[in-house]
Design a protein around this motif. Structure first.
Motif, PDB file in Angstrom:
ATOM      1  N   ILE A 100      -8.377  -2.496  -3.105  1.00  0.00           N
ATOM      2  CA  ILE A 100      -8.357  -1.088  -3.487  1.00  0.00           C
ATOM      3  C   ILE A 100      -9.777  -0.561  -3.652  1.00  0.00           C
ATOM      4  N   SER A 130      -4.508   6.777  -2.849  1.00  0.00           N
ATOM      5  CA  SER A 130      -4.802   5.509  -3.505  1.00  0.00           C
ATOM      6  C   SER A 130      -4.508   5.604  -4.995  1.00  0.00           C
ATOM      7  N   GLU A 137       0.814  -1.218   0.000  1.00  0.00           N
ATOM      8  CA  GLU A 137       0.000   0.000   0.000  1.00  0.00           C
ATOM      9  C   GLU A 137       0.852   1.274   0.000  1.00  0.00           C
TER      10      GLU A 137
END
Length: 430
Positions: free
Chosen positions: A424, A293, A149
């Protein structure tokens, strides 16, 4: 003030620098930051030296071709070996070889004995080193940051590092060339490699590289090609990146012509132009580092490809230095945004055992197509002029952005299950 939001997640500048909490990445970031300043100094000094010795736009393009064609030819094979070998050791070897190449340039240039032929051969040597260095460097990021991540942040910080040095290196090179000559740029570059070599040797790699059962090189080449060609997100992202690199990125090779003939300046003007492009790219990388993200990056790719194309068209027709510098801010922003966004998506969705091979195709798309573009751009600039050459390249970038938009539905459908598996995006409601 508490640098966390109501959900407990870190926000602000600490969040934008989160990959630096890993010791190995901190070492790499520090050493590479110093080394890349020297690398950019060499790039500027080499192009300026070739142009000073020959006055030929074609030979400028040929020098770019010589330094980048090995990445295109050797890329798939380099990817196989990067997946097989210890990536950390590969990087140590490539950095030592790069240091020796820079010292060789300095040894020839300082006494003013260097020839264009020697520059070309040393450029080919560096290109062979880069064919292995770039996929190894990109694939090794996952082992340095340890958590998947945090990988997008590491990629964005890498881009910030490259473009921070791109802002400093060309400007410094212009001053050094004007005051002392090109050879001192090569010498400084050679010394700067010691920083990144030291940082690599101080690392303790805790995240193991996935090892596969050794198959033949041909089998692994075919496996890598089938994956890249058969998965629409990877295929389409690489195709657009290859097009933009082929027709748009050679604008950097023609920069000495704009600095001298078009804008009436000298080595310092070249440094300012490259620095402006680097500043735009640095702003782009900083924005990417602040993102939480990978979601949303797909639609960014065609947008910034269009910004890049429009930027080089406008730059090509500018005759006023302040306007040219302003336009290069947008050009640098678009270029870096596409490169880093593409890299982030590719590294996010690629399995670890194929990472080296996928990143070798990324290197081919980004750097491997540039030599052909550099050669054609140099030839075209000699015949129709540098401004018209950039106008054609920028127009083709705009066409590529439109094509990618037309394929967005297919790419999104292929990405959705991968993003769901990685957490995600949430799974579809039953």
């Amino acid at each position: 003030m508490d640098p966390r939001d109501q959900s407990g997640e870190e926000v602000g500048w600490r969040y934008a620098l989160r990959a630096l909490k890993f010791r190995n990445y901190r070492l790499f970031f520090g050493g590479q930051s110093l080394s890349l300043i020297g690398t950019w100094m060499t790039r500027i000094a080499m192009s300026w030296l070739v142009y000073r010795l020959t006055g030929s736009a074609f030979l400028l393009g040929l020098t770019g071709f010589a330094s980048q064609i090995p990445t295109f030819v050797l890329g798939p094979f380099a990817g196989v070996w990067v997946d097989r070998l210890d990536r950390h050791r590969v990087l140590v070897v490539t950095q030592v070889l790069s240091m020796l190449q820079s010292f060789a340039l300095a040894a020839l240039a300082l006494p003013h004995h260097i020839t264009v032929a020697e520059i070309l051969w040393l450029s080919v040597f560096q290109g062979v080193v880069n064919a292995f260095d770039m996929p190894a460097r990109q694939a090794f990021l996952h082992q340095m940051v340890e958590r998947r991540e945090d990988l997008p942040n590491a990629i964005a910080l890498n881009s910030s590092m490259v473009n921070g040095s791109r802002l400093i290196g060309p400007s410094l090179a212009g001053l050094v060339i004007a005051g002392f000559g090109e050879g001192w740029c090569f010498l400084i570059d050679g010394a700067s490699y010691m920083a990144v070599i030291a940082s690599l040797l101080l690392m303790e790699v805790r995240v193991p590289q996935v090892r596969r059962a050794a198959e033949s090189v041909g089998t692994e080449l075919r496996e890598g090609w089938r994956y890249v060609a058969g998965f629409p997100p990877v295929r389409n992202i690489l195709l657009l990146l290859a097009l933009v690199s082929f027709v748009g990125m050679p604008y950097t090779v023609l920069m000495p012509i704009f600095a001298t003939r078009v804008l009436g300046g000298g080595a310092h003007t070249l440094g300012f132009l490259m620095g402006a492009s680097g500043l735009g790219a640095l702003a782009s990388a900083a924005w990417l580092a602040s993102r939480k993200s990978v979601r949303g990056l797909l639609r960014v790719i065609p947008t910034v490809a269009a910004i890049f194309g429009a930027g080089i068209i406008a730059f090509g027709f500018s005759r006023w230095l302040p306007l040219s510098l302003a336009l290069l801010l947008f050009t640098g922003f678009g270029m870096m945004q596409q490169m880093a966004a593409s890299n982030t998506i590719l590294q996010t969705v690629t399995d670890e055992d194929k990472r080296g091979r996928v990143m070798s195709y990324y290197a081919m798309a980004f750097q491997g197509t540039m030599p052909f573009g550099s050669l054609i751009a140099g030839w075209a600039a000699d015949r129709i002029g540098a401004p018209a050459t950039l106008a054609i390249g920028g127009g083709l970038c705009l066409a590529g952005a439109a094509w990618f938009l037309s394929r967005m539905g297919e790419v999104r459908r292929a990405l959705r299950p991968v993003y769901t598996r990685l957490g995600i995006i949430p799974p579809p409601s039953q």
